[in-house]
Design a protein around this motif. Structure first.
Motif, mmCIF file in Angstrom:
data_model
loop_
_atom_site.group_PDB
_atom_site.id
_atom_site.type_symbol
_atom_site.label_atom_id
_atom_site.label_comp_id
_atom_site.label_asym_id
_atom_site.label_seq_id
_atom_site.Cartn_x
_atom_site.Cartn_y
_atom_site.Cartn_z
ATOM 1 N N ALA A 78 -4.055 36.289 -31.761
ATOM 2 C CA ALA A 78 -3.228 37.328 -31.153
ATOM 3 C C ALA A 78 -2.299 36.759 -30.084
ATOM 4 O O ALA A 78 -1.204 37.295 -29.843
ATOM 5 N N LEU A 79 -2.727 35.658 -29.435
ATOM 6 C CA LEU A 79 -1.919 35.048 -28.366
ATOM 7 C C LEU A 79 -0.841 34.101 -28.894
ATOM 8 O O LEU A 79 0.009 33.641 -28.124
ATOM 9 N N LYS A 80 -0.886 33.817 -30.177
ATOM 10 C CA LYS A 80 0.047 32.831 -30.758
ATOM 11 C C LYS A 80 1.499 33.210 -30.496
ATOM 12 O O LYS A 80 2.307 32.365 -30.072
ATOM 13 N N SER A 81 1.862 34.463 -30.717
ATOM 14 C CA SER A 81 3.254 34.889 -30.553
ATOM 15 C C SER A 81 3.725 34.702 -29.115
ATOM 16 O O SER A 81 4.832 34.200 -28.861
ATOM 17 N N ASP A 84 9.752 20.727 -29.562
ATOM 18 C CA ASP A 84 10.346 21.428 -30.697
ATOM 19 C C ASP A 84 9.525 21.208 -31.966
ATOM 20 O O ASP A 84 9.296 22.141 -32.749
ATOM 21 N N PHE A 85 9.057 19.976 -32.147
ATOM 22 C CA PHE A 85 8.224 19.650 -33.312
ATOM 23 C C PHE A 85 6.925 20.453 -33.280
ATOM 24 O O PHE A 85 6.495 21.013 -34.295
ATOM 25 N N TYR A 86 6.305 20.523 -32.091
ATOM 26 C CA TYR A 86 5.027 21.227 -31.982
ATOM 27 C C TYR A 86 5.203 22.749 -32.061
ATOM 28 O O TYR A 86 4.296 23.461 -32.513
ATOM 29 N N ILE A 87 6.359 23.256 -31.628
ATOM 30 C CA ILE A 87 6.635 24.688 -31.798
ATOM 31 C C ILE A 87 6.685 25.031 -33.283
ATOM 32 O O ILE A 87 6.131 26.050 -33.725
ATOM 33 N N SER A 88 7.357 24.163 -34.042
ATOM 34 C CA SER A 88 7.415 24.379 -35.494
ATOM 35 C C SER A 88 6.018 24.330 -36.105
ATOM 36 O O SER A 88 5.672 25.144 -36.976
ATOM 37 N N GLU A 89 5.216 23.376 -35.643
ATOM 38 C CA GLU A 89 3.844 23.253 -36.138
ATOM 39 C C GLU A 89 3.015 24.484 -35.763
ATOM 40 O O GLU A 89 2.216 24.983 -36.561
ATOM 41 N N LEU A 90 3.250 24.996 -34.544
ATOM 42 C CA LEU A 90 2.533 26.183 -34.093
ATOM 43 C C LEU A 90 2.945 27.411 -34.909
ATOM 44 O O LEU A 90 2.110 28.246 -35.276
ATOM 45 N N ILE A 112 4.290 30.983 -28.394
ATOM 46 C CA ILE A 112 5.548 30.482 -28.959
ATOM 47 C C ILE A 112 6.730 30.911 -28.100
ATOM 48 O O ILE A 112 7.642 30.112 -27.813
ATOM 49 N N ASN A 113 6.734 32.152 -27.661
ATOM 50 C CA ASN A 113 7.836 32.648 -26.825
ATOM 51 C C ASN A 113 7.911 31.874 -25.509
ATOM 52 O O ASN A 113 9.000 31.484 -25.063
ATOM 53 N N GLU A 114 6.771 31.655 -24.877
ATOM 54 C CA GLU A 114 6.756 30.966 -23.584
ATOM 55 C C GLU A 114 7.223 29.519 -23.700
ATOM 56 O O GLU A 114 8.063 29.068 -22.905
ATOM 57 N N ILE A 115 6.685 28.822 -24.673
ATOM 58 C CA ILE A 115 7.056 27.406 -24.795
ATOM 59 C C ILE A 115 8.496 27.247 -25.272
ATOM 60 O O ILE A 115 9.178 26.273 -24.921
#
Length: 390
Positions: free
Chosen positions: A115-118, A137-143, A121-124
């Motif tokens: 539930a916290l994933k979204s 950026d790479f890890y955001i895509s992975e997330l 992603i917004n914060e990072i």
């Protein structure tokens, strides 16, 4: 510690540039093929600025560094990540911190992570608009592509360690960035060229400690070259691995034991080609003199006076306080002070002051401190004794 006012001759700079230019553009770059647009753009930048990178003064290199960091931040991010990510406010990624604190046990915990994933992603993503980090950026895509709690938490840990510790995985970097150490390879410079660097400057004593002799050593069969320190360490600033004014002749102890790959820009240190302790009194001669006068062995410790931030950082980096308080070094320093006392007490009747300095103290005022062992200490001592006995 000691400023090196000598400069390389135009003839040697031209020779050096031609050799490293051929090495990089005829050999290294031709050996490596990369058709990405980013690499082609960087290769063009390198070709247009190579003369400056190799031969410019140190202050000009800092301007190049600023330009490279603006154009290709991925280079700084990969080779000096702790500096790149320094100052990041982790409070801005509170959802990532919360995800990391949740145990991977029980449906409620697993559902909470998902539930916290979204929010994570917004914060990072907001943080990375400022950083422009390749890794984040790479890890955001992975997330984004992670659909289970284990994967989400794993991505969050990677993001956290990247931002907090500067821990990165070089394998995630673009290939051309990983090849920079090979393209700008200091190890590929012929030894005879590096020996000429020392011969050109012709220093007698290490500009860092002012105690150990430096210079190339020749025996019957070969020449052993002196150590050359990369003031901007090549491990963190590979683009300046070959820059001639980034190479500082010094002793092996200062180079290999103390300096190593310390970043001299954070905090700032004095580059001997630009700045030294020469214009400052750095030794506390008065404290030493009083200790000798009252025969206080415990007070005869060599001390330094705080002067300039950059110079003071050099004193700390090269452990000069400990070095000048080694038993033999301190013995020599106290002996020199004792000689001055003897001169003013009795020898001045039999020899001139100049004769005393040259013949007894081994100090020639026409020479620079790096041409004399303990030259800077002798300079400060001379100034103190002249004031006291004036």
């Amino acid at each position: 510690m000691i400023k090196v006012p000598t400069k390389f001759s135009p003839e040697f700079i031209e020779e050096y540039y031609n050799i490293v230019s051929d090495m990089v553009f005829l050999n290294k770059i031709n050996e490596y093929n990369d058709e990405t647009a980013e690499y082609r753009e960087f290769k063009y930048y390198l070709s247009q600025n190579f003369l400056k990178i190799i031969t410019a003064s140190f202050n000009e290199l800092l301007d190049v560094l600023t330009e490279v960091n603006n154009l290709y931040p991925i280079i700084s991010e990969c080779y000096n990540p702790q500096k790149f990510f320094k100052g990041t406010d982790l409070n801005e990624i509170s959802s990532i911190l919360e995800i990391m604190s949740i145990h991977l046990r029980g449906d409620a915990n697993l559902n909470r992570i998902c539930a916290l994933k979204s929010d994570a992603i917004n914060e990072i993503s907001i943080v990375n608009r400022r950083l422009q980090s390749h890794y984040v950026d790479f890890y955001i895509s992975e997330l984004n592509n992670s659909n289970d709690a284990h994967s989400i938490k794993s991505c969050c840990k990677k993001i956290y360690t990247t931002l907090n510790d500067g821990n990165i995985d070089l394998e995630v970097a673009p290939e051309w960035v990983r090849q920079l150490k090979n393209i700008m390879s200091y190890e590929s410079i012929p030894s005879e060229v590096l020996r000429k660097v020392g011969d050109e400057l012709a220093l007698d004593y290490c500009p860092m400690c002012n105690e150990s002799q430096v210079g190339n050593i020749t025996d019957e069969n070969r020449v052993y070259r002196q150590a050359l320190d990369h003031f901007l360490p090549k491990s963190k600033y590979p683009i300046f691995s070959l820059s001639i004014y980034n190479l500082i002749p010094c002793c092996n102890t200062c180079n290999s034991l103390f300096k190593r790959d310390k970043d001299t820009l954070s905090p700032p240190h004095a580059n001997p080609y630009i700045q030294g302790s020469d214009e400052h009194v750095i030794f506390d001669i008065e404290a030493l003199a009083l200790a000798m006068l009252y025969k206080k062995e415990s007070g005869s410790r060599v001390r330094f006076i705080a002067t300039n931030t950059n110079v003071d950082n050099n004193i700390k980096l090269f452990k000069l306080l400990g070095g000048y308080n080694k038993r033999e070094t301190k013995r020599q320093i106290l002996r020199i002070m004792s000689l001055f006392n003897s001169y003013y007490a009795k020898w001045n009747a039999t020899m001139t002051y100049e004769e005393f300095l040259v013949d007894i103290v081994d100090y020639d005022s026409s020479k620079l401190p790096y041409e004399i062992i303990y030259g800077k200490f002798k300079m400060d001592l001379l100034d103190f004794m002249e004031k006291v006995n004036r």
